[in-house]
Design a protein around this motif. Sequence first.
Motif, PDB file in Angstrom:
ATOM      1  N   UNK A   1       6.331 135.480  -3.775  1.00 56.95           N
ATOM      2  CA  UNK A   1       6.141 136.799  -3.967  1.00 56.95           C
ATOM      3  C   UNK A   1       7.379 137.512  -3.600  1.00 56.95           C
ATOM      4  N   UNK A   2       7.490 138.695  -4.371  1.00 55.96           N
ATOM      5  CA  UNK A   2       8.529 139.389  -4.003  1.00 55.96           C
ATOM      6  C   UNK A   2       7.875 140.803  -3.198  1.00 55.96           C
ATOM      7  N   UNK A   3       8.607 141.364  -2.082  1.00 60.32           N
ATOM      8  CA  UNK A   3       8.090 142.267  -1.467  1.00 60.32           C
ATOM      9  C   UNK A   3       8.927 142.642  -0.161  1.00 60.32           C
ATOM     10  N   UNK A   4       8.303 143.525   0.661  1.00 55.60           N
ATOM     11  CA  UNK A   4       9.138 144.025   1.890  1.00 55.60           C
ATOM     12  C   UNK A   4       8.210 143.170   3.181  1.00 55.60           C
ATOM     13  N   UNK A   5       9.094 142.424   3.570  1.00 52.48           N
ATOM     14  CA  UNK A   5       8.614 141.555   4.652  1.00 52.48           C
ATOM     15  C   UNK A   5       8.979 141.934   5.914  1.00 52.48           C
ATOM     16  N   UNK A   6       7.775 142.283   6.716  1.00 55.02           N
ATOM     17  CA  UNK A   6       7.965 142.681   7.986  1.00 55.02           C
ATOM     18  C   UNK A   6       8.160 141.716   9.167  1.00 55.02           C
ATOM     19  N   UNK A   7       9.080 141.809   9.832  1.00 51.47           N
ATOM     20  CA  UNK A   7       9.317 140.964  11.020  1.00 51.47           C
ATOM     21  C   UNK A   7       9.464 141.665  12.341  1.00 51.47           C
ATOM     22  N   UNK A   8       9.338 140.915  13.295  1.00 52.19           N
ATOM     23  CA  UNK A   8       9.444 141.729  14.808  1.00 52.19           C
ATOM     24  C   UNK A   8      10.190 142.798  14.884  1.00 52.19           C
ATOM     25  N   UNK A   9      11.570 142.527  14.608  1.00 53.46           N
ATOM     26  CA  UNK A   9      12.752 143.087  14.965  1.00 53.46           C
ATOM     27  C   UNK A   9      13.083 143.871  13.614  1.00 53.46           C
ATOM     28  N   UNK A  10      12.903 143.465  12.508  1.00 51.22           N
ATOM     29  CA  UNK A  10      13.597 143.929  11.185  1.00 51.22           C
ATOM     30  C   UNK A  10      12.777 143.716   9.932  1.00 51.22           C
ATOM     31  N   UNK A  11      12.872 144.420   8.882  1.00 48.05           N
ATOM     32  CA  UNK A  11      12.121 144.044   7.725  1.00 48.05           C
ATOM     33  C   UNK A  11      13.236 143.852   6.589  1.00 48.05           C
ATOM     34  N   UNK A  12      12.809 143.142   5.826  1.00 51.45           N
ATOM     35  CA  UNK A  12      13.724 142.499   4.649  1.00 51.45           C
ATOM     36  C   UNK A  12      13.025 142.441   3.351  1.00 51.45           C
ATOM     37  N   UNK A  13      13.815 142.739   2.245  1.00 43.73           N
ATOM     38  CA  UNK A  13      13.143 142.884   0.761  1.00 43.73           C
ATOM     39  C   UNK A  13      13.643 141.753  -0.033  1.00 43.73           C
ATOM     40  N   UNK A  14      12.818 140.992  -0.783  1.00 44.07           N
ATOM     41  CA  UNK A  14      13.279 139.999  -1.536  1.00 44.07           C
ATOM     42  C   UNK A  14      12.073 138.889  -1.883  1.00 44.07           C
ATOM     43  N   UNK A  15      12.571 137.978  -2.562  1.00 43.90           N
ATOM     44  CA  UNK A  15      11.251 136.857  -3.101  1.00 43.90           C
ATOM     45  C   UNK A  15      11.339 135.903  -1.868  1.00 43.90           C
ATOM     46  N   UNK A  16      10.279 135.551  -1.778  1.00 40.68           N
ATOM     47  CA  UNK A  16       9.809 134.241  -0.601  1.00 40.68           C
ATOM     48  C   UNK A  16       8.951 133.269  -1.298  1.00 40.68           C
ATOM     49  N   UNK A  17       9.097 131.881  -1.104  1.00 43.70           N
ATOM     50  CA  UNK A  17       8.237 130.924  -1.635  1.00 43.70           C
ATOM     51  C   UNK A  17       6.937 131.178  -0.574  1.00 43.70           C
ATOM     52  N   UNK A  18       5.600 130.907  -1.225  1.00 42.73           N
ATOM     53  CA  UNK A  18       4.586 130.754  -0.421  1.00 42.73           C
ATOM     54  C   UNK A  18       3.829 129.460  -0.803  1.00 42.73           C
ATOM     55  N   UNK A  19       3.273 129.047   0.513  1.00 43.26           N
ATOM     56  CA  UNK A  19       2.850 127.609   0.659  1.00 43.26           C
ATOM     57  C   UNK A  19       1.336 127.664   0.631  1.00 43.26           C
ATOM     58  N   UNK A  20       0.884 128.094  -0.499  1.00 42.45           N
ATOM     59  CA  UNK A  20      -0.791 128.257  -0.833  1.00 42.45           C
ATOM     60  C   UNK A  20      -1.066 126.898  -1.449  1.00 42.45           C
ATOM     61  N   UNK A  21      -2.498 126.492  -1.247  1.00 39.35           N
ATOM     62  CA  UNK A  21      -2.849 125.550  -1.796  1.00 39.35           C
ATOM     63  C   UNK A  21      -3.569 125.877  -3.389  1.00 39.35           C
ATOM     64  N   UNK A  22      -3.406 124.921  -4.298  1.00 39.47           N
ATOM     65  CA  UNK A  22      -3.948 125.241  -5.669  1.00 39.47           C
ATOM     66  C   UNK A  22      -5.329 125.594  -5.598  1.00 39.47           C
ATOM     67  N   UNK A  23      -6.059 126.484  -6.330  1.00 33.27           N
ATOM     68  CA  UNK A  23      -7.345 126.628  -6.423  1.00 33.27           C
ATOM     69  C   UNK A  23      -7.899 126.294  -7.623  1.00 33.27           C
ATOM     70  N   UNK A  24      -8.973 125.580  -7.615  1.00 35.64           N
ATOM     71  CA  UNK A  24      -9.821 124.924  -8.792  1.00 35.64           C
ATOM     72  C   UNK A  24     -10.505 126.223  -9.670  1.00 35.64           C
ATOM     73  N   UNK A  25     -10.661 126.134 -10.890  1.00 38.57           N
ATOM     74  CA  UNK A  25     -11.224 127.063 -11.549  1.00 38.57           C
ATOM     75  C   UNK A  25     -12.659 127.476 -11.082  1.00 38.57           C
ATOM     76  N   UNK A  26     -13.339 126.282 -10.533  1.00 38.13           N
ATOM     77  CA  UNK A  26     -14.603 126.066 -10.174  1.00 38.13           C
ATOM     78  C   UNK A  26     -14.762 127.025  -8.974  1.00 38.13           C
ATOM     79  N   UNK A  27     -13.799 127.329  -8.009  1.00 39.63           N
ATOM     80  CA  UNK A  27     -13.822 128.038  -7.024  1.00 39.63           C
ATOM     81  C   UNK A  27     -12.885 129.441  -7.280  1.00 39.63           C
TER      82      UNK A  27
END
Length: 228
Positions: A145-171
């Motif tokens: 995802x590309x976006x504005x990433x909020x962290x405790x002391x600062x924000x950063x803009x950029x692309x980050x890898x997401x560690x999400x599981x694959x979703x079957x079409x049945x779900x």
Amino acid sequence: MKYLLKLVIIMLILVNSSYVYSQDVPDLDFKSIFPNGENGVEYVKIFDVDSVKKNELILRIKEWAINNFNSQKSALQSEDLESGYLLYQATKITKYDVPKGWGFNLIGTKLYTITYESKFNINFYVKDNKFKVVINNITDRAISAYGLWYEVLRNSIGERTLDYPAVPVEEAAIEQIKEYNLHPDENKYLVRLNYSARLWRNIDKTIIDLIDSLKSTIVIKKKSAFDF
């Protein structure tokens, strides 16, 4: 003349209102587009190809795969040419803009685009003069995802890898449908539901387009590559 002008204005208002309304209607029936088989969602199509032997059909399928996949070697998962079986795994990467009204917090991470990886198996069963294609094991996964990433002391803009599981079409969109049904009057849940519905409808279109391309490149082709 004034009456006609008023009538035109009223009609324009009604047309615009219906358009806005249609954009706000929850897409709750998108799951009905997926065909169900014995093993869950699967697309099945049998093609008759007159006067074409099994070996020639296998050759045509392999040529089709070369033209449709970046690497046939990585896409080809299994084959038994004697029995006439080939299995490919297709992968499609698609980036979607996050729509307005998503409902991010005033302070916190905000996403602008999300990139998804869709996968599905394409099984071929080949005989003389005909072949069957079965497309199943359809999944989708957010990979970055590309976006504005909020962290405790600062924000950063950029692309980050997401560690999400694959979703079957049945779900597909189960959580989004649940959230919308619990909060039908909150716009953000409508936006998220329709966003997910659009994603899965696009996957359905991708599969249908692949099946159509099989017909145009394998079935309609008249002359064998060995006729020379």
